[in-house]
Design a protein around this motif. Structure first.
Motif, PDB file in Angstrom:
ATOM      1  N   UNK A   1      10.330 -29.662  19.259  1.00 28.59           N
ATOM      2  CA  UNK A   1       9.224 -28.733  19.517  1.00 28.59           C
ATOM      3  C   UNK A   1       9.079 -28.493  21.013  1.00 28.59           C
ATOM      4  N   UNK A   2       8.018 -27.792  21.398  1.00 27.55           N
ATOM      5  CA  UNK A   2       7.829 -27.463  22.805  1.00 27.55           C
ATOM      6  C   UNK A   2       7.514 -28.714  23.630  1.00 27.55           C
ATOM      7  N   UNK A   3       6.796 -29.635  23.045  1.00 26.76           N
ATOM      8  CA  UNK A   3       6.487 -30.892  23.770  1.00 26.76           C
ATOM      9  C   UNK A   3       7.766 -31.645  24.080  1.00 26.76           C
ATOM     10  N   UNK A   4       8.678 -31.710  23.107  1.00 19.25           N
ATOM     11  CA  UNK A   4       9.966 -32.366  23.320  1.00 19.25           C
ATOM     12  C   UNK A   4      10.731 -31.712  24.451  1.00 19.25           C
ATOM     13  N   UNK A   5      10.718 -30.359  24.460  1.00 18.27           N
ATOM     14  CA  UNK A   5      11.468 -29.638  25.480  1.00 18.27           C
ATOM     15  C   UNK A   5      10.886 -29.908  26.878  1.00 18.27           C
ATOM     16  N   UNK A   6       9.551 -29.954  26.962  1.00 20.73           N
ATOM     17  CA  UNK A   6       8.933 -30.223  28.267  1.00 20.73           C
ATOM     18  C   UNK A   6       9.248 -31.649  28.750  1.00 20.73           C
TER      19      UNK A   6
ATOM     20  N   UNK B   1      12.797 -31.693  29.923  1.00 23.01           N
ATOM     21  CA  UNK B   1      12.921 -30.997  31.202  1.00 23.01           C
ATOM     22  C   UNK B   1      12.470 -31.906  32.350  1.00 23.01           C
ATOM     23  N   UNK B   2      11.377 -32.579  32.120  1.00 19.31           N
ATOM     24  CA  UNK B   2      10.853 -33.471  33.170  1.00 19.31           C
ATOM     25  C   UNK B   2      11.807 -34.649  33.444  1.00 19.31           C
ATOM     26  N   UNK B   3      12.378 -35.244  32.405  1.00 24.05           N
ATOM     27  CA  UNK B   3      13.254 -36.409  32.587  1.00 24.05           C
ATOM     28  C   UNK B   3      14.654 -36.041  33.041  1.00 24.05           C
TER      29      UNK B   3
ATOM     30  N   UNK C   1      13.248 -23.331  31.426  1.00 22.69           N
ATOM     31  CA  UNK C   1      13.994 -22.164  30.926  1.00 22.69           C
ATOM     32  C   UNK C   1      15.402 -22.570  30.508  1.00 22.69           C
ATOM     33  N   UNK C   2      16.031 -23.508  31.292  1.00 24.11           N
ATOM     34  CA  UNK C   2      17.374 -23.966  30.931  1.00 24.11           C
ATOM     35  C   UNK C   2      17.337 -24.758  29.629  1.00 24.11           C
TER      36      UNK C   2
ATOM     37  N   UNK D   1      26.384 -26.931  25.941  1.00 23.20           N
ATOM     38  CA  UNK D   1      26.298 -28.415  25.868  1.00 23.20           C
ATOM     39  C   UNK D   1      27.006 -29.055  27.063  1.00 23.20           C
ATOM     40  N   UNK D   2      28.208 -28.575  27.443  1.00 25.73           N
ATOM     41  CA  UNK D   2      28.955 -29.150  28.564  1.00 25.73           C
ATOM     42  C   UNK D   2      28.188 -28.940  29.891  1.00 25.73           C
ATOM     43  N   UNK D   3      27.528 -27.781  30.040  1.00 31.53           N
ATOM     44  CA  UNK D   3      26.721 -27.558  31.234  1.00 31.53           C
ATOM     45  C   UNK D   3      25.567 -28.557  31.284  1.00 31.53           C
ATOM     46  N   UNK D   4      24.954 -28.848  30.109  1.00 28.31           N
ATOM     47  CA  UNK D   4      23.849 -29.812  30.057  1.00 28.31           C
ATOM     48  C   UNK D   4      24.347 -31.230  30.484  1.00 28.31           C
ATOM     49  N   UNK D   5      25.536 -31.569  29.958  1.00 28.41           N
ATOM     50  CA  UNK D   5      26.096 -32.893  30.312  1.00 28.41           C
ATOM     51  C   UNK D   5      26.342 -33.008  31.831  1.00 28.41           C
TER      52      UNK D   5
END
Length: 418
Positions: free
Chosen positions: A365-370, A373-375, A381-382, A411-415
């Motif tokens: 959900x949005x909480x998970x995404x935030x 993003x913080x960690x 946006x990414x 996924x590779x960009x995230x890694x």
């Protein structure tokens, strides 16, 4: 290795058992001729030393283990007696000169020994050994009727074999005889003198060839203690110096390792005092020595050979992970199952997030995404762009090769960024 320990255990058990047997078995009688004032063994002189105060009443009795040379200061104070009992008498020139001077100044020396090295040359006498004995027990006695008992003193024949030779030839060619200034005080059963007195200066030497007569063994047999006390009664009642130094040390070393002693046949015999000679002379040490040698030989025979197997060559393990990945990838690629590959890529991505960022991935959900993003230090946006595409793939009925490539790029960009 187990056999090695077994042999050591057997050896240790054998030695331990032998030691226990030696400790608890009855000890044999020690027949060593020490003539020490501290020894209770048969041929020690503890009993005689303890009874000296009864012979020399109200006199000081001192047990000396220092050279005669160092006792000269004590001898100057008052008249005294010097007593020495041992199998042999031998002293170096310095100590012998002091002893002669001591007697010459009016003191008395009582020496009981089978041989008198050095002293016999000065006082002109020799000692010899009886060759034949008709009985096991023979007798000795005094010459003085006042001291001579009706029944002579009995001893084993080997204990009284030595006697004095008083008339010595000075020159065998001229047949000149040296008369020893000696008074015979006692004789053995064969009529040979074994107790004499030799006047020297103002004092006198009392010499006996029967040191065993003064040992513990004979002092408690029959009336032989009477012989020892009567012999000592010739000395005046003065202070007594009991000397054991000469019997312990002679010429700076142990007497037996320097001079030769005469055996029962009167022949010269070197006395071997090496450690090995002592070991083999004692039954317990002898058996321990040979058991140890036998055990070492057995160990060398059975354990000395090489036991370790040849170490095989171990090749370096090869990394087959890459080949495995290539094989699995080729399998999926050939089957064109893009849907299954995308599901596994998404599952690995969620497992990576759980392990690295410790976030629950059950609900995206949005909480998970935030939180992600913080960690992960990525912009929201990414994160949204990545998981929006993941949701599109998950709800799609068919995943094309182009979709799979795009998903892999996200996924590779995230890694790389995390």
């Amino acid at each position: 290795m187990k056999k090695h320990r077994l042999y050591l255990l057997i050896l240790f058990s054998t030695v331990l058992g032998f030691v226990l047997v030696e400790i608890y078995k009855p000890k044999p009688i020690d027949w060593t001729q020490t003539y020490s004032s501290k020894d209770k063994i048969p041929y020690g002189c503890e009993l005689l030393y303890k009874l000296l105060p009864q012979v020399f009443r109200n006199q000081q009795i001192s047990d000396s283990k220092v050279p005669i040379y160092h006792k000269s200061d004590e001898w100057k104070n008052r008249k005294s007696n010097y007593i020495y009992v041992y199998q042999y008498f031998r002293a170096d020139l310095a100590n012998l000169s002091k002893l002669l001077k001591y007697v010459q100044e009016g003191n008395h020396a009582f020496i009981a020994a089978e041989d008198f090295y050095g002293l016999n040359d000065t006082l002109h006498f020799e000692t010899a050994y009886l060759q034949k004995f008709t009985k096991d027990s023979v007798n000795i006695n005094f010459e003085n009727p006042a001291l001579k008992p009706n029944k002579p003193y009995l001893y084993h024949h080997q204990s009284i074999g030595s006697y004095f030779l008083l008339d010595l030839p000075k020159d065998s060619l001229k047949k000149v005889i040296i008369k020893t200034n000696a008074k015979i005080l006692g004789k053995n059963y064969d009529g040979k003198p074994n107790f004499i007195k030799i006047d020297f200066g103002k004092g006198a030497f009392y010499l006996s060839t029967v040191p065993k007569a003064f040992s513990n063994f004979y002092l408690v047999k029959d009336n032989n203690a009477d012989y020892a006390f009567k012999a000592l009664s010739y000395l005046p009642e003065n202070q007594v110096f009991w000397d054991e130094y000469v019997s312990i040390v002679g010429f700076g070393k142990t007497n037996r390792s320097i001079l030769k002693a005469k055996n029962a046949k009167g022949e010269d015999d070197d006395i071997d005092t090496s450690p090995f000679k002592f070991i083999v002379s004692q039954p317990a040490l002898k058996w321990a020595y040979f058991i140890t040698l036998a055990s070492l030989c057995i160990y060398l025979i059975f354990e000395g050979k090489r036991k370790q197997r040849i170490i095989p060559i171990i090749e370096t393990p090869q990394n087959t992970s890459l080949a495995f990945v290539e094989t699995i990838g080729a399998l999926y690629y050939n089957q064109k199952d893009h849907q299954a590959i995308s599901e596994k890529k998404i599952a690995y991505l969620l497992a990576y997030i759980r392990n690295k960022f410790h976030l629950k991935t059950t609900v995206i959900d949005q909480e998970f995404r935030e939180d992600l993003s913080r960690k992960s230090n990525l912009t929201i946006s990414e994160i949204n762009e990545l998981f929006d595409y993941v949701e599109n793939i998950q709800i799609s009925e068919k995943v094309t090769e182009k979709d799979l490539i795009k998903l892999n790029k996200y996924i590779e960009d995230f890694y790389q960024k995390t």
